[in-house]
Write a protein that holds these residues in place. Structure first.
Motif, short mmCIF file in Angstrom:
data_model
loop_
_atom_site.label_atom_id
_atom_site.label_comp_id
_atom_site.label_asym_id
_atom_site.label_seq_id
_atom_site.Cartn_x
_atom_site.Cartn_y
_atom_site.Cartn_z
N PHE A 1 0.85 -1.19 0.00
CA PHE A 1 0.00 0.00 0.00
C PHE A 1 0.88 1.24 0.00
CE2 PHE A 1 -3.15 -2.96 2.02
CZ PHE A 1 -4.12 -2.85 1.03
N ARG B 1 -7.52 0.91 -1.73
CA ARG B 1 -6.49 1.90 -1.35
C ARG B 1 -5.39 1.88 -2.39
NH1 ARG B 1 -4.66 -0.41 4.19
NH2 ARG B 1 -3.02 1.15 3.92
N PRO B 2 -4.71 3.03 -2.61
CA PRO B 2 -3.61 3.06 -3.58
C PRO B 2 -2.48 2.10 -3.18
CG PRO B 2 -4.26 5.28 -2.95
CD PRO B 2 -4.95 4.35 -2.00
N TYR C 1 -4.64 -7.72 -0.09
CA TYR C 1 -5.88 -7.61 0.71
C TYR C 1 -6.11 -8.84 1.57
CZ TYR C 1 -7.17 -3.29 -1.63
OH TYR C 1 -7.21 -1.98 -2.06
N GLU D 1 0.99 5.93 -0.90
CA GLU D 1 0.24 7.19 -0.99
C GLU D 1 -0.51 7.31 -2.31
OE1 GLU D 1 0.29 10.20 1.20
OE2 GLU D 1 0.65 8.45 2.51
N TYR E 1 -1.06 5.54 -6.53
CA TYR E 1 -0.90 4.35 -7.39
C TYR E 1 0.39 4.49 -8.20
CZ TYR E 1 -5.69 2.81 -6.51
OH TYR E 1 -6.84 2.35 -5.91
N GLN F 1 -14.38 -4.91 0.18
CA GLN F 1 -13.10 -4.28 0.49
C GLN F 1 -13.14 -2.78 0.14
OE1 GLN F 1 -10.49 -5.65 1.93
NE2 GLN F 1 -11.14 -7.78 1.90
N THR F 2 -12.45 -1.99 0.93
CA THR F 2 -12.25 -0.57 0.60
C THR F 2 -10.92 -0.47 -0.15
OG1 THR F 2 -13.38 0.02 2.64
CG2 THR F 2 -12.11 1.76 1.57
N GLN G 1 -10.07 -5.27 -8.81
CA GLN G 1 -10.69 -4.28 -7.93
C GLN G 1 -12.21 -4.42 -7.92
OE1 GLN G 1 -8.90 -0.43 -8.98
NE2 GLN G 1 -7.48 -0.70 -7.27
#
Length: 335
Positions: free
Chosen positions: A40, A85-86, A122, A42, A44, A82-83, A74
């Motif tokens: 993960f 995230r970059p 994930y 800040e 992509y 799932q949420t 995704q």
């Protein structure tokens, strides 16, 4: 940081026939790997050593296969609650040398790699069937004309017998239904491991000629008829039986039949280099043939004694064919 890797693949038998639903192919995983690291972050960031630049999720023609794989996974993750995230994703291992690809299924390998990486990020564990379906869905949405046998083998990382499914049907479902619904359906494929019980050397020879599989498939597909399909299926079944019963002469015979079927399908499959690769096994206790779409890339050989193996390697070297990989297979671990 999470690290993931995927292997390459080569066909032993069933090429071209496997493009039709319900057909069979025997495909071997090759432990030449593509690797990636994901974490993960800040923003992509996607980087592959195929290119000298990185991208984000903004559409880019060089990164389209990777970006479309990310988009599909995704979609799957969102459905799982799932949420998103970059993340930062770095891919290495080109499955090529000096700009010439080996023909080990690198596009299939990169799709499976990205799917595995995102699921690992994930912390989602899926079985091999769902992994295969996710990777297949990416290629089907792109209009890929392959059989998906490479994905089946790369996911299983073994010598596998693959039975193909109706890809047009599944592609139609993907257009009409949501991904989760399609993934739950029975697609009608099967992937089973094949365990040879006799010892032999498996060799991969690389011609250093680049073949574009999708072009070969387009050109040759129209030559496929019912006689070719039934002969191919029969040959693959006989070859698997011979491997599982340890009958070296029958293995040689069936791989020769598989090779002749390909030659009869199109003169483009065996380039002069692939023909030399094959003919180098003559008068040895070995058999060699083209692997996959043909028109360049790799050929394979199974050799049943040490003298044959060493002679074949010398002959290939003299012809300028590079020994890309060698493995001793079929010994019974229980003994």
């Amino acid at each position: 940081m999470i690290a993931v890797k995927t292997c390459g693949k080569l066909y032993w038998a069933g090429e071209y026939a496997i493009l039709e639903p319900g057909q069979l192919a025997l495909i071997k995983a090759i432990p030449i790997y593509m690797e990636c690291e994901i974490t993960f972050s800040e923003n992509y960031r996607i980087y592959s050593d195929m290119f000298d630049f990185a991208v984000d999720l903004t559409s880019n023609p060089d990164y389209s296969l990777i970006q479309e794989t990310i988009a599909l996974v995704q979609d799957f993750l969102v459905h799982r609650g799932q949420t998103l995230r970059p993340f930062s994703l770095e891919i290495r291992g080109k499955m090529e040398r000096e700009g010439k690809k080996f023909g080990l299924g690198s596009s299939g390998s990169v799709v499976v790699l990205v799917v595995k990486a995102l699921l690992a990020l994930y912390d989602i564990t899926v079985d091999t069937e769902l992994l295969f379906k996710l990777a297949s869905a990416v290629l089907l949405k792109r209009g890929d004309n392959g059989s998906m046998g490479d994905l089946a083998c790369i996911v299983a990382e073994d010598l596998v017998l693959y039975q193909s499914y109706d890809r047009q049907q599944v592609a139609a479902w993907l257009k009409e239904e949501n991904l989760a619904t399609v993934l739950e359906r029975d697609w009608g494929f099967s992937v089973s491991q094949v365990k040879p019980i006799l010892e032999c050397d498996f060799l991969v020879g690389w011609t250093k000629e680049v073949a574009v599989s999708s072009h070969m498939v387009q050109q040759i597909k129209q030559n496929i008829n019912q006689n070719f399909l039934s002969s191919s299926k029969e040959t693959v079944v006989s070859l698997v039986e011979a491997l599982e019963q340890g009958e070296s002469e029958k293995i040689i015979e069936q791989l020769e039949v598989a090779s002749k079927l390909l030659e009869g399908l199109s003169t483009d499959i065996y380039t002069p280099s692939l023909r030399q690769l094959k003919e180098a096994s003559q008068d040895l206790k070995a058999v060699a043939k083209s692997s996959g779409a043909g028109g360049g890339d790799c050929g394979i050989s199974l050799s049943f004694d040490a003298h044959s193996t060493e002679t074949l390697k010398t002959r290939w070297a003299d012809l300028g064919i590079e020994l890309l990989y060698q493995e001793r297979i079929g010994h019974d671990d229980k003994s």
